[in-house]
Design a protein around this motif. Sequence first.
Motif, PDB file in Angstrom:
ATOM      1  N   GLU A 135       0.816  -1.098   0.279  1.00  0.00           N
ATOM      2  CA  GLU A 135      -0.010  -0.024  -0.145  1.00  0.00           C
ATOM      3  C   GLU A 135       0.794   1.211  -0.054  1.00  0.00           C
ATOM      4  N   ARG A 136       2.174   1.093   0.326  1.00  0.00           N
ATOM      5  CA  ARG A 136       2.864   2.256   0.517  1.00  0.00           C
ATOM      6  C   ARG A 136       3.786   2.490  -0.817  1.00  0.00           C
ATOM      7  N   LEU A 137       3.629   1.642  -1.651  1.00  0.00           N
ATOM      8  CA  LEU A 137       4.795   1.371  -2.937  1.00  0.00           C
ATOM      9  C   LEU A 137       3.872   1.805  -4.278  1.00  0.00           C
ATOM     10  N   ALA A 138       4.364   2.954  -4.847  1.00  0.00           N
ATOM     11  CA  ALA A 138       3.540   3.415  -6.395  1.00  0.00           C
ATOM     12  C   ALA A 138       4.248   2.654  -7.503  1.00  0.00           C
ATOM     13  N   SER A 139       5.639   2.596  -7.364  1.00  0.00           N
ATOM     14  CA  SER A 139       6.419   1.842  -8.531  1.00  0.00           C
ATOM     15  C   SER A 139       7.643   1.445  -7.855  1.00  0.00           C
ATOM     16  N   LEU A 140       8.143   0.358  -8.510  1.00  0.00           N
ATOM     17  CA  LEU A 140       9.588  -0.047  -7.927  1.00  0.00           C
ATOM     18  C   LEU A 140      10.557  -0.227  -9.290  1.00  0.00           C
ATOM     19  N   ALA A 141      11.738   0.024  -8.950  1.00  0.00           N
ATOM     20  CA  ALA A 141      12.846  -0.477  -9.705  1.00  0.00           C
ATOM     21  C   ALA A 141      13.980  -1.327  -9.137  1.00  0.00           C
ATOM     22  N   LEU A 142      14.309  -2.382  -9.276  1.00  0.00           N
ATOM     23  CA  LEU A 142      15.341  -3.308  -8.749  1.00  0.00           C
ATOM     24  C   LEU A 142      16.384  -3.111  -9.372  1.00  0.00           C
ATOM     25  N   VAL A 143      17.694  -2.664  -8.946  1.00  0.00           N
ATOM     26  CA  VAL A 143      18.943  -2.556  -9.423  1.00  0.00           C
ATOM     27  C   VAL A 143      19.805  -3.664  -9.162  1.00  0.00           C
ATOM     28  N   ALA A 144      20.591  -4.373  -9.833  1.00  0.00           N
ATOM     29  CA  ALA A 144      21.523  -5.318  -9.339  1.00  0.00           C
ATOM     30  C   ALA A 144      21.083  -6.131  -8.109  1.00  0.00           C
ATOM     31  N   ALA A 145      19.851  -6.504  -8.239  1.00  0.00           N
ATOM     32  CA  ALA A 145      19.151  -7.142  -7.216  1.00  0.00           C
ATOM     33  C   ALA A 145      18.878  -8.698  -7.531  1.00  0.00           C
ATOM     34  N   SER A 146      18.595  -9.383  -6.517  1.00  0.00           N
ATOM     35  CA  SER A 146      18.140 -10.795  -6.804  1.00  0.00           C
ATOM     36  C   SER A 146      17.323 -11.344  -5.685  1.00  0.00           C
ATOM     37  N   PRO A 147      16.474 -12.101  -5.879  1.00  0.00           N
ATOM     38  CA  PRO A 147      15.692 -12.862  -4.804  1.00  0.00           C
ATOM     39  C   PRO A 147      16.217 -13.438  -3.683  1.00  0.00           C
ATOM     40  N   ARG A 148      17.545 -13.881  -3.900  1.00  0.00           N
ATOM     41  CA  ARG A 148      18.457 -14.662  -2.988  1.00  0.00           C
ATOM     42  C   ARG A 148      19.843 -14.271  -3.550  1.00  0.00           C
ATOM     43  N   PHE A 149      20.542 -13.675  -2.558  1.00  0.00           N
ATOM     44  CA  PHE A 149      21.970 -13.310  -3.018  1.00  0.00           C
ATOM     45  C   PHE A 149      23.030 -14.179  -2.823  1.00  0.00           C
ATOM     46  N   GLY A 150      23.335 -14.920  -3.846  1.00  0.00           N
ATOM     47  CA  GLY A 150      24.251 -15.859  -3.760  1.00  0.00           C
ATOM     48  C   GLY A 150      23.957 -16.938  -2.903  1.00  0.00           C
ATOM     49  N   THR A 151      24.705 -17.464  -1.798  1.00  0.00           N
ATOM     50  CA  THR A 151      24.397 -18.415  -0.811  1.00  0.00           C
ATOM     51  C   THR A 151      24.618 -17.791   0.645  1.00  0.00           C
ATOM     52  N   ALA A 152      23.845 -18.546   1.899  1.00  0.00           N
ATOM     53  CA  ALA A 152      24.260 -17.971   3.064  1.00  0.00           C
ATOM     54  C   ALA A 152      25.664 -18.131   3.483  1.00  0.00           C
ATOM     55  N   ASP A 153      26.193 -19.205   2.989  1.00  0.00           N
ATOM     56  CA  ASP A 153      27.641 -19.587   3.396  1.00  0.00           C
ATOM     57  C   ASP A 153      28.529 -18.418   2.937  1.00  0.00           C
ATOM     58  N   GLU A 154      28.275 -17.799   1.634  1.00  0.00           N
ATOM     59  CA  GLU A 154      29.203 -16.817   1.070  1.00  0.00           C
ATOM     60  C   GLU A 154      29.136 -15.483   2.179  1.00  0.00           C
ATOM     61  N   PHE A 155      27.916 -15.019   2.454  1.00  0.00           N
ATOM     62  CA  PHE A 155      27.893 -13.849   3.103  1.00  0.00           C
ATOM     63  C   PHE A 155      28.180 -14.079   4.763  1.00  0.00           C
ATOM     64  N   ARG A 156      28.179 -15.159   5.273  1.00  0.00           N
ATOM     65  CA  ARG A 156      28.439 -15.621   6.358  1.00  0.00           C
ATOM     66  C   ARG A 156      30.194 -15.690   6.500  1.00  0.00           C
ATOM     67  N   GLN A 157      30.665 -16.121   5.441  1.00  0.00           N
ATOM     68  CA  GLN A 157      31.997 -16.086   5.230  1.00  0.00           C
ATOM     69  C   GLN A 157      32.587 -14.778   5.313  1.00  0.00           C
ATOM     70  N   ARG A 158      32.051 -13.991   4.612  1.00  0.00           N
ATOM     71  CA  ARG A 158      32.455 -12.531   4.406  1.00  0.00           C
ATOM     72  C   ARG A 158      32.448 -11.909   6.078  1.00  0.00           C
ATOM     73  N   GLY A 159      31.447 -12.087   6.640  1.00  0.00           N
ATOM     74  CA  GLY A 159      31.227 -11.609   8.156  1.00  0.00           C
ATOM     75  C   GLY A 159      32.354 -12.152   8.972  1.00  0.00           C
ATOM     76  N   VAL A 160      32.814 -13.544   8.766  1.00  0.00           N
ATOM     77  CA  VAL A 160      34.229 -13.792   9.403  1.00  0.00           C
ATOM     78  C   VAL A 160      35.262 -13.251   9.227  1.00  0.00           C
ATOM     79  N   VAL A 161      35.489 -12.927   7.734  1.00  0.00           N
ATOM     80  CA  VAL A 161      36.581 -12.102   7.337  1.00  0.00           C
ATOM     81  C   VAL A 161      36.827 -10.799   7.861  1.00  0.00           C
ATOM     82  N   VAL A 162      35.471 -10.126   7.961  1.00  0.00           N
ATOM     83  CA  VAL A 162      35.561  -8.821   8.721  1.00  0.00           C
ATOM     84  C   VAL A 162      35.821  -8.708   9.970  1.00  0.00           C
ATOM     85  N   ARG A 163      35.143  -9.905  10.626  1.00  0.00           N
ATOM     86  CA  ARG A 163      35.228  -9.816  12.285  1.00  0.00           C
ATOM     87  C   ARG A 163      36.864 -10.046  12.452  1.00  0.00           C
TER      88      ARG A 163
END
Length: 431
Positions: free
Chosen positions: A107-135
């Motif tokens: 109800e809030r949204l009049a129009s939508l543009a999705l740029v470089a997006a995805s319904p699932r961004f890679g795998t959960a492992d990839e992003f959690r691994q990135r978190g380990v590297v940053v930590r």
Amino acid sequence: MSETPPNTLQYRFDGPEDAPVLILGPSLGTTWHMWDRQVPELTKQWRVFRFDLPGHGGAPAYPAGSVAELTGRLLATLDALGVQRFGYAGCALGGAVGIELALRHPERLASLALVAASPRFGTADEFRQRGVVVRTNGLDPIARTAPDRWFTGGFAAAQPAITEWAVQMVRTTDPGCYIAACEALAAFDVRAELGRVGVPTMVLVGSDDQVTGPAEARTLVAGIPDARLAVVPGASHLVPVEQPAAVTDLLVHHFSTAWQQPFDTGQTALPAALAAPAPVPAAPPQPAPVAEIAPAAVAAQPAGRPDRYDTGLKIRREVLGDAHVDRVLAQADEFSADFQELVTRYAWGEIWDRPGLDRRTRSCITLTALIAGGHLEDLAAHTRAALRNGLTPGEIREVLLQAAVYCGVPAANSAFRVAQQVIREETTPAE
């Protein structure tokens, strides 16, 4: 700029106060300045609202651990400003926020543009691994490799000022907020829900995007009713920066022609525009051609299983990683399948899901128990899990030293060898 309480976001407005509001959402590791080159043209028709992710661009470091939480903070910010309906364009993580808006708050949204997006961004492992590297190493390894992920090689080489600007954006981000955003992307998966997106949608992607490229964009177009796909040639992941003219033209066309329901002109007046930001370094002329691709079919998602099994499998994957769980389950046969089901349902679905202890504490206990029992193969898997659950290498070292006192030096000696190898593998940044 705003005073920013924990439940809202740092924001800015540009453009006429009486124009319809168009929101531009940033990508992980960037600031609102990634949209600088779109603003002059967009403000001819819209009141442009940009926001920073928590801990990005000097915003207060209140981590948001899910896309839903980030979306809630955006809506709380807009509610305080009296903004009810708006158009929305978001890049990558900003695009995930756009999908969340379309699914949970249409109800809030009049129009939508999705740029470089995805319904699932890679795998959960990839992003959690990135978190380990940053930590473990801070954001410098992520910052140094950002241009490779965000831009084509030719653009990065020809535009050193923009390349350095990108590196500094990441370096100045709060590490805890970056890790929380990685966790948010790791948990984000709306593939089965795309058919419920009911607002006019354009999916925009760079032809050379190696992060969320044309394949992911086609999945969005296939799942979202009547969505259109625009492919910008000669661009990688941060396409609004690399090809600003082409992206601007696409956004203007989309939001000019696909704005669902008229703008409510009785809406509360909005704050005056702020001074213009420091410009992003100049970029070369942009090519104009853009292709549109028709929707394609997307496979239906499998139905879930009842009781605690689904919960257990989800937690098992979050803690141990998809690759480990897939390997273990694939090795199960008629003889061992019931055992794997028992472990998933009761160990992970019941015990690991209990609220009495957080996952960091459960990891400490599990490591100690495995050392005491001499279970070195499982110790390797749970050392990886401990890193994913937020323990630092230094904290794991303390657990092993404590175990040396109560479980014996020989057991701890073996455990140190296993843990040292796992930590080296998990915390060494990818080249």
